[in-house]
Structures are given as structure tokens and as C-alpha cells.
Design a protein around this motif. Sequence first.
Motif, PDB file in Angstrom:
ATOM      1  N   ARG A 165      33.308  35.013   2.919  1.00 14.15           N
ATOM      2  CA  ARG A 165      33.303  35.916   4.120  1.00 14.15           C
ATOM      3  C   ARG A 165      32.211  36.986   4.111  1.00 14.15           C
ATOM      4  NH1 ARG A 165      36.860  34.118   7.484  1.00 14.15           N
ATOM      5  NH2 ARG A 165      38.826  33.174   6.641  1.00 14.15           N
ATOM      6  N   LEU A 166      31.511  36.883   4.951  1.00 12.48           N
ATOM      7  CA  LEU A 166      30.567  38.206   4.908  1.00 12.48           C
ATOM      8  C   LEU A 166      30.239  38.848   6.246  1.00 12.48           C
ATOM      9  CD1 LEU A 166      28.213  39.417   2.812  1.00 12.48           C
ATOM     10  CD2 LEU A 166      26.518  37.583   3.999  1.00 12.48           C
ATOM     11  N   GLY A 167      31.512  39.682   6.492  1.00 11.44           N
ATOM     12  CA  GLY A 167      31.599  40.203   7.660  1.00 11.44           C
ATOM     13  C   GLY A 167      32.053  39.042   8.655  1.00 11.44           C
ATOM     14  N   ASP A 168      31.158  38.905   9.897  1.00 11.71           N
ATOM     15  CA  ASP A 168      31.404  37.836  10.717  1.00 11.71           C
ATOM     16  C   ASP A 168      30.750  36.706  10.558  1.00 11.71           C
ATOM     17  OD1 ASP A 168      33.460  39.576  12.482  1.00 11.71           O
ATOM     18  OD2 ASP A 168      31.496  40.324  13.597  1.00 11.71           O
ATOM     19  N   ALA A 169      30.070  36.745   9.440  1.00 13.22           N
ATOM     20  CA  ALA A 169      29.159  35.801   8.884  1.00 13.22           C
ATOM     21  C   ALA A 169      29.772  35.134   7.763  1.00 13.22           C
ATOM     22  CB  ALA A 169      27.744  36.278   8.739  1.00 13.22           C
ATOM     23  N   LYS A 170      28.984  34.218   7.290  1.00 12.58           N
ATOM     24  CA  LYS A 170      29.397  33.788   5.879  1.00 12.58           C
ATOM     25  C   LYS A 170      28.280  33.369   4.957  1.00 12.58           C
ATOM     26  CE  LYS A 170      29.733  28.728   7.193  1.00 12.58           C
ATOM     27  NZ  LYS A 170      29.553  28.830   8.557  1.00 12.58           N
ATOM     28  N   LEU A 171      28.541  33.369   3.755  1.00 13.79           N
ATOM     29  CA  LEU A 171      27.330  33.052   2.540  1.00 13.79           C
ATOM     30  C   LEU A 171      28.135  31.718   2.097  1.00 13.79           C
ATOM     31  CD1 LEU A 171      25.053  33.612   0.775  1.00 13.79           C
ATOM     32  CD2 LEU A 171      26.806  35.239  -0.521  1.00 13.79           C
ATOM     33  N   GLY A 172      27.219  30.785   2.394  1.00 12.84           N
ATOM     34  CA  GLY A 172      27.569  29.428   1.918  1.00 12.84           C
ATOM     35  C   GLY A 172      26.938  28.735   0.828  1.00 12.84           C
ATOM     36  N   PHE A 173      27.615  27.903   0.106  1.00  9.26           N
ATOM     37  CA  PHE A 173      27.240  27.292  -1.190  1.00  9.26           C
ATOM     38  C   PHE A 173      27.147  25.754  -1.024  1.00  9.26           C
ATOM     39  CE2 PHE A 173      28.932  31.375  -2.049  1.00  9.26           C
ATOM     40  CZ  PHE A 173      27.856  31.963  -2.460  1.00  9.26           C
ATOM     41  N   ASN A 174      25.942  25.101  -0.746  1.00 11.76           N
ATOM     42  CA  ASN A 174      25.945  23.744  -0.468  1.00 11.76           C
ATOM     43  C   ASN A 174      25.453  22.788  -1.981  1.00 11.76           C
ATOM     44  OD1 ASN A 174      26.074  23.181   2.559  1.00 11.76           O
ATOM     45  ND2 ASN A 174      24.858  24.918   2.230  1.00 11.76           N
ATOM     46  N   ARG A 175      26.435  21.925  -2.420  1.00  6.74           N
ATOM     47  CA  ARG A 175      25.578  21.445  -3.395  1.00  6.74           C
ATOM     48  C   ARG A 175      24.560  20.414  -2.928  1.00  6.74           C
ATOM     49  NH1 ARG A 175      30.213  17.602  -5.486  1.00  6.74           N
ATOM     50  NH2 ARG A 175      29.504  16.097  -4.307  1.00  6.74           N
ATOM     51  N   THR A 176      23.721  20.151  -3.857  1.00  7.47           N
ATOM     52  CA  THR A 176      22.252  19.447  -3.311  1.00  7.47           C
ATOM     53  C   THR A 176      22.304  18.027  -2.694  1.00  7.47           C
ATOM     54  OG1 THR A 176      22.267  18.358  -5.492  1.00  7.47           O
ATOM     55  CG2 THR A 176      20.911  20.591  -5.332  1.00  7.47           C
ATOM     56  N   ASP A 177      23.606  17.410  -2.616  1.00  6.62           N
ATOM     57  CA  ASP A 177      24.065  16.369  -1.860  1.00  6.62           C
ATOM     58  C   ASP A 177      23.736  16.724  -0.346  1.00  6.62           C
ATOM     59  OD1 ASP A 177      25.720  16.561  -4.104  1.00  6.62           O
ATOM     60  OD2 ASP A 177      26.514  14.729  -3.233  1.00  6.62           O
ATOM     61  N   ALA A 178      23.862  18.115   0.025  1.00  5.14           N
ATOM     62  CA  ALA A 178      23.672  18.556   1.496  1.00  5.14           C
ATOM     63  C   ALA A 178      22.227  18.133   2.099  1.00  5.14           C
ATOM     64  CB  ALA A 178      24.184  19.858   1.543  1.00  5.14           C
ATOM     65  N   TYR A 179      21.295  18.154   1.053  1.00  4.97           N
ATOM     66  CA  TYR A 179      19.799  17.880   1.608  1.00  4.97           C
ATOM     67  C   TYR A 179      19.991  16.416   2.190  1.00  4.97           C
ATOM     68  CZ  TYR A 179      17.238  21.277  -0.932  1.00  4.97           C
ATOM     69  OH  TYR A 179      16.760  22.426  -1.710  1.00  4.97           O
ATOM     70  N   ALA A 180      20.467  15.437   1.780  1.00  7.64           N
ATOM     71  CA  ALA A 180      20.642  14.090   2.531  1.00  7.64           C
ATOM     72  C   ALA A 180      21.230  14.189   3.784  1.00  7.64           C
ATOM     73  CB  ALA A 180      21.205  13.043   1.645  1.00  7.64           C
ATOM     74  N   LEU A 181      22.464  14.750   3.896  1.00 10.74           N
ATOM     75  CA  LEU A 181      23.206  14.981   5.132  1.00 10.74           C
ATOM     76  C   LEU A 181      22.513  15.805   6.155  1.00 10.74           C
ATOM     77  CD1 LEU A 181      26.789  16.035   3.412  1.00 10.74           C
ATOM     78  CD2 LEU A 181      26.123  13.980   4.428  1.00 10.74           C
ATOM     79  N   LEU A 182      21.518  16.779   5.888  1.00 13.31           N
ATOM     80  CA  LEU A 182      20.769  17.292   6.766  1.00 13.31           C
ATOM     81  C   LEU A 182      19.546  16.494   6.998  1.00 13.31           C
ATOM     82  CD1 LEU A 182      21.296  20.809   5.365  1.00 13.31           C
ATOM     83  CD2 LEU A 182      22.336  19.868   7.431  1.00 13.31           C
ATOM     84  N   GLY A 183      19.231  15.519   6.338  1.00 12.55           N
ATOM     85  CA  GLY A 183      18.081  14.715   6.783  1.00 12.55           C
ATOM     86  C   GLY A 183      16.639  15.594   5.918  1.00 12.55           C
ATOM     87  N   LEU A 184      17.132  15.931   4.971  1.00 10.23           N
ATOM     88  CA  LEU A 184      15.851  16.697   4.090  1.00 10.23           C
ATOM     89  C   LEU A 184      15.598  16.273   2.757  1.00 10.23           C
ATOM     90  CD1 LEU A 184      17.318  20.383   4.949  1.00 10.23           C
ATOM     91  CD2 LEU A 184      15.378  19.128   5.985  1.00 10.23           C
ATOM     92  N   SER A 185      16.005  14.883   2.525  1.00 10.22           N
ATOM     93  CA  SER A 185      16.082  14.362   1.221  1.00 10.22           C
ATOM     94  C   SER A 185      14.630  14.485   0.526  1.00 10.22           C
ATOM     95  CB  SER A 185      16.373  13.005   1.031  1.00 10.22           C
ATOM     96  OG  SER A 185      17.851  12.850   1.284  1.00 10.22           O
ATOM     97  N   ASP A 186      13.390  14.492   1.432  1.00 12.22           N
ATOM     98  CA  ASP A 186      11.855  14.277   1.169  1.00 12.22           C
ATOM     99  C   ASP A 186      11.649  15.831   1.224  1.00 12.22           C
ATOM    100  OD1 ASP A 186      12.317  14.825   4.194  1.00 12.22           O
ATOM    101  OD2 ASP A 186      10.355  14.108   4.534  1.00 12.22           O
ATOM    102  N   ARG A 187      12.612  16.761   1.204  1.00 17.90           N
ATOM    103  CA  ARG A 187      12.036  18.168   0.983  1.00 17.90           C
ATOM    104  C   ARG A 187      12.940  18.816  -0.005  1.00 17.90           C
ATOM    105  NH1 ARG A 187      11.053  20.772   6.827  1.00 17.90           N
ATOM    106  NH2 ARG A 187      10.202  22.259   5.490  1.00 17.90           N
ATOM    107  N   MET A 188      13.648  18.132  -0.967  1.00 14.14           N
ATOM    108  CA  MET A 188      14.040  18.984  -1.894  1.00 14.14           C
ATOM    109  C   MET A 188      13.140  19.408  -2.940  1.00 14.14           C
ATOM    110  SD  MET A 188      17.372  16.326  -3.360  1.00 14.14           S
ATOM    111  CE  MET A 188      17.726  17.592  -4.558  1.00 14.14           C
ATOM    112  N   PRO A 189      13.329  20.788  -3.359  1.00 17.91           N
ATOM    113  CA  PRO A 189      12.274  21.336  -4.047  1.00 17.91           C
ATOM    114  C   PRO A 189      11.994  20.647  -5.549  1.00 17.91           C
ATOM    115  CG  PRO A 189      14.282  22.612  -3.833  1.00 17.91           C
ATOM    116  CD  PRO A 189      14.569  21.560  -3.039  1.00 17.91           C
TER     117      PRO A 189
END
Length: 129
Positions: free
Chosen positions: A42-66
Motif C-alpha cells: 500500500r502506498l497511500g491510495d496507490a500501490k507499489l507492485g512487484f511483477n515476476r518477469t513472467d508478466a512480460y508475456a502476460l502483458l504482450g511484452l515478451s519481445d521487450r524484455m530488457p
Amino acid sequence: MILAADINLFCRDPVALMGFYRDLLGLPERNEARSPIYRALRLGDAKLGFNRTDAYALLGLSDRMPTDTGIRAYATFAIAEEGEVNALAARVPLLGGRVIKGPYRTYYNAWQVVAEDPEGNVFRLNHRG
């Protein structure tokens, strides 16, 4: 109209990285957001999130992994008092991070630390008096 904004970091170990920020900043976990590849604080009304690198594929970003370690973005945490910036800076290395610069007075008269977490993500701790 924007109602809220969240910050999310891609990381190798969401549980460990969430623990670093939880322990450094004293933020509570958003337990309802837990998943096998995600944790959040929790960061006030927002959140600070931590995504394992599997999330690149879930977001359609596999080709943009650093493929390098260049800095593309950083978070800034507003701290209530100058002394608290100093205390948090002292805790960073104890929790596995590294202070890159500071504490120091910025040109815009803030008291600031630039640091990195255990996975190399850069962040600032900033008090604007």
C-alpha cells in the motif's frame, strides 16, 4: 479524470523485493493483490507492485524484455523529515540495497538520497522542506 496511479516493477523475486521496500519504508502489504507472480504494498491510495518477469508475456511484452541493465525509470518516495531521509539511507545497505548518492541538498533545495534496491532498480528518498 485519473483516479489513481500505481507503480509496478518487473523483478526476479517479487516476494524478496517487496520485503526490501516493506522493511525500508514501513509500507503494509496489499494481501488481496497476491498472486504466484505478483505482490504489492500500500502506498497511500496507490500501490507499489512487484511483477515476476513472467508478466512480460502476460502483458504482450515478451519481445521487450530488457537485455541490459540501463536505467529507464525510477520511483521517488516523499519523506516527511530530513532526518528520516538520513535514517532510511543508513538502512538501505542493511537490507541489501546500495546508496548511490547522498544524502545531499539538491539544486531545488530538497534533501535527497539516490539508491538502488537489491535487484538494481533505482529510487530516490526525497524531503522537500
